[in-house]
Every structure is written in C-alpha cells, then in structure tokens.
Design a protein around this motif. Structure first.
Motif, PDB file in Angstrom:
ATOM      1  N   LYS A   2     -12.225 -23.635  32.803  1.00 23.68           N
ATOM      2  CA  LYS A   2     -12.158 -22.221  32.435  1.00 23.68           C
ATOM      3  C   LYS A   2     -13.206 -21.440  33.229  1.00 23.68           C
ATOM      4  N   LYS A  36     -18.845 -10.984  27.368  1.00 24.95           N
ATOM      5  CA  LYS A  36     -19.144 -11.585  26.061  1.00 24.95           C
ATOM      6  C   LYS A  36     -18.773 -13.060  26.101  1.00 24.95           C
ATOM      7  N   LYS A  37     -19.367 -13.847  25.262  1.00 21.31           N
ATOM      8  CA  LYS A  37     -19.047 -15.273  25.113  1.00 21.31           C
ATOM      9  C   LYS A  37     -19.003 -15.996  26.453  1.00 21.31           C
ATOM     10  N   ILE A  38     -20.011 -15.783  27.256  1.00 19.34           N
ATOM     11  CA  ILE A  38     -20.092 -16.412  28.574  1.00 19.34           C
ATOM     12  C   ILE A  38     -20.074 -17.934  28.446  1.00 19.34           C
ATOM     13  N   ASN A  39     -20.640 -18.452  27.374  1.00 20.26           N
ATOM     14  CA  ASN A  39     -20.703 -19.903  27.184  1.00 20.26           C
ATOM     15  C   ASN A  39     -19.340 -20.532  26.942  1.00 20.26           C
ATOM     16  N   ASP A  40     -18.296 -19.731  26.749  1.00 17.56           N
ATOM     17  CA  ASP A  40     -16.944 -20.268  26.583  1.00 17.56           C
ATOM     18  C   ASP A  40     -16.340 -20.711  27.917  1.00 17.56           C
ATOM     19  N   TYR A  41     -17.030 -20.465  29.017  1.00 16.06           N
ATOM     20  CA  TYR A  41     -16.504 -20.753  30.353  1.00 16.06           C
ATOM     21  C   TYR A  41     -17.293 -21.885  31.009  1.00 16.06           C
ATOM     22  N   THR A  61     -27.107 -11.856  33.279  1.00 17.79           N
ATOM     23  CA  THR A  61     -25.959 -12.746  33.114  1.00 17.79           C
ATOM     24  C   THR A  61     -26.400 -14.196  33.009  1.00 17.79           C
ATOM     25  N   LYS A  64     -27.750 -15.633  29.788  1.00 11.51           N
ATOM     26  CA  LYS A  64     -26.780 -15.938  28.735  1.00 11.51           C
ATOM     27  C   LYS A  64     -26.063 -17.271  28.971  1.00 11.51           C
ATOM     28  N   SER A  66     -25.603 -21.446  29.806  1.00  8.30           N
ATOM     29  CA  SER A  66     -26.218 -22.724  29.467  1.00  8.30           C
ATOM     30  C   SER A  66     -26.318 -23.578  30.728  1.00  8.30           C
ATOM     31  N   GLN A  69     -23.217 -25.105  32.763  1.00  8.87           N
ATOM     32  CA  GLN A  69     -22.213 -24.260  33.408  1.00  8.87           C
ATOM     33  C   GLN A  69     -22.455 -24.202  34.917  1.00  8.87           C
TER      34      GLN A  69
END
Length: 174
Positions: A2, A36-41, A61, A64, A66, A69
């Motif tokens: 993703k 938003k929800k950068i950690n979802d990628y 950016t 935010k 981890s 990533q």
C-alpha cells in the motif's frame, strides 16, 4: 504493498508533479497538510518543494511515519538536478530535516520546477531580491550553476517541469 503520494508545494510545480505521478501510477496523492493515517501505508512517496534551505512539509510528514515504512523522496526546485553541487546541497538539507534511518534508506530524486516572480508572495519576493542582490555582486568566477541560473532568470517566468523525469520514480516502484 500500500503506497501513498504526499506532496508539499508553495506555488504549484510540486502539485503538478504529484498529480501526474498519481495519474500514471493509480496511487492517491494528497497534500501533506491533509495526509491522515500515514501509518496505514507501507510506502510513502514524498514530493516536496525546495524553499529556504528545506523541503516543504518533509519534516512534518516523516515525523508521522514509523521506522518500518519505506520512503521515496523527490525534491522539486529550480536548481539543476544534474549539477553535483546542487545535489550535495539539497541532500544536506534533507539530512538536516529527517532522522538518519529515513535518510540512509530512502531513494532520493530531484526534479526541476518553475517560477513566476510575479506570483511570489511578499516574503519570497524579498528573499529572492536579497539573494539576487548578493549573487549579482559576486565575481563571475565564484558563481556556481545555481547562482548563474538565478541571475539569468531573475524576475522572469521560467518553467523547467519535465514530467518524463517521473519515470525514474515509477521504475523504482516496479
């Protein structure tokens, strides 16, 4: 995997690159202020405008993200991305904005942007005027490629955008 394209722009060149990259790859592109929800990628492709010694929105950016990533960085500015001194200066700026882990593991690209001096905000007009004044007083033998380009284009509208340069980023995604 993703992936998300995030961009930070001042006057639109970076937005143009981000939108074209999104269209070519099918990856969503968002302004860093709206990300938003950068950690979802798993992977972030960050396109950022070069301004005042930094990359617009990059530090915010990356803060935010981890450590697991992946990050691809593409800077957008007037500086010639084939000039080794320009690349060195840009990369030193990036190194000062993000943690070593991200810098060391990131793929970094450099794209050329555009400028229309009439559209600059007052702060940027003053900053560019002061820089132009300083550079115009330097001996020609001391001018680097970036300074020469600034003297040649000062006060004009110039556009170095090259969408074909996005292919190098697309190739890294495959």
């Amino acid at each position: 995997m993703k992936t998300l394209i995030i961009y930070g722009t001042q006057y639109g060149s970076t937005t143009s690159y981000a939108e074209r990259l999104a269209k070519k790859t099918g990856i969503e592109a968002v302004d860093y202020k709206d990300a938003k929800k950068i950690n979802d990628y798993n992977k972030i492709i960050y396109l950022g405008a070069l301004y005042a010694g930094g990359v617009t929105g990059l530090k915010k950016t990356v803060s935010k993200m981890s450590s697991n990533q992946d990050l691809i960085i593409a800077t957008v500015g007037l500086a010639d991305p084939t000039d080794s001194d320009n690349i060195k200066n840009i990369r030193n700026s990036i190194k000062n904005q993000i943690p070593p882990k991200f810098y060391d593991e990131s793929k970094i690209f450099h794209l050329r942007g555009a400028i229309d001096y009439r559209r600059l905000g007052i702060k940027h007009k003053v900053m560019m005027s002061m820089l132009h004044s300083k550079v115009s007083k330097m001996p020609k033998s001391e001018l680097n490629a970036e300074a020469k380009a600034m003297l040649e284009t000062y006060g004009q509208k110039v556009d170095f955008i090259d969408f074909d340069a996005l292919e190098q980023i697309i190739n890294k995604l495959q």
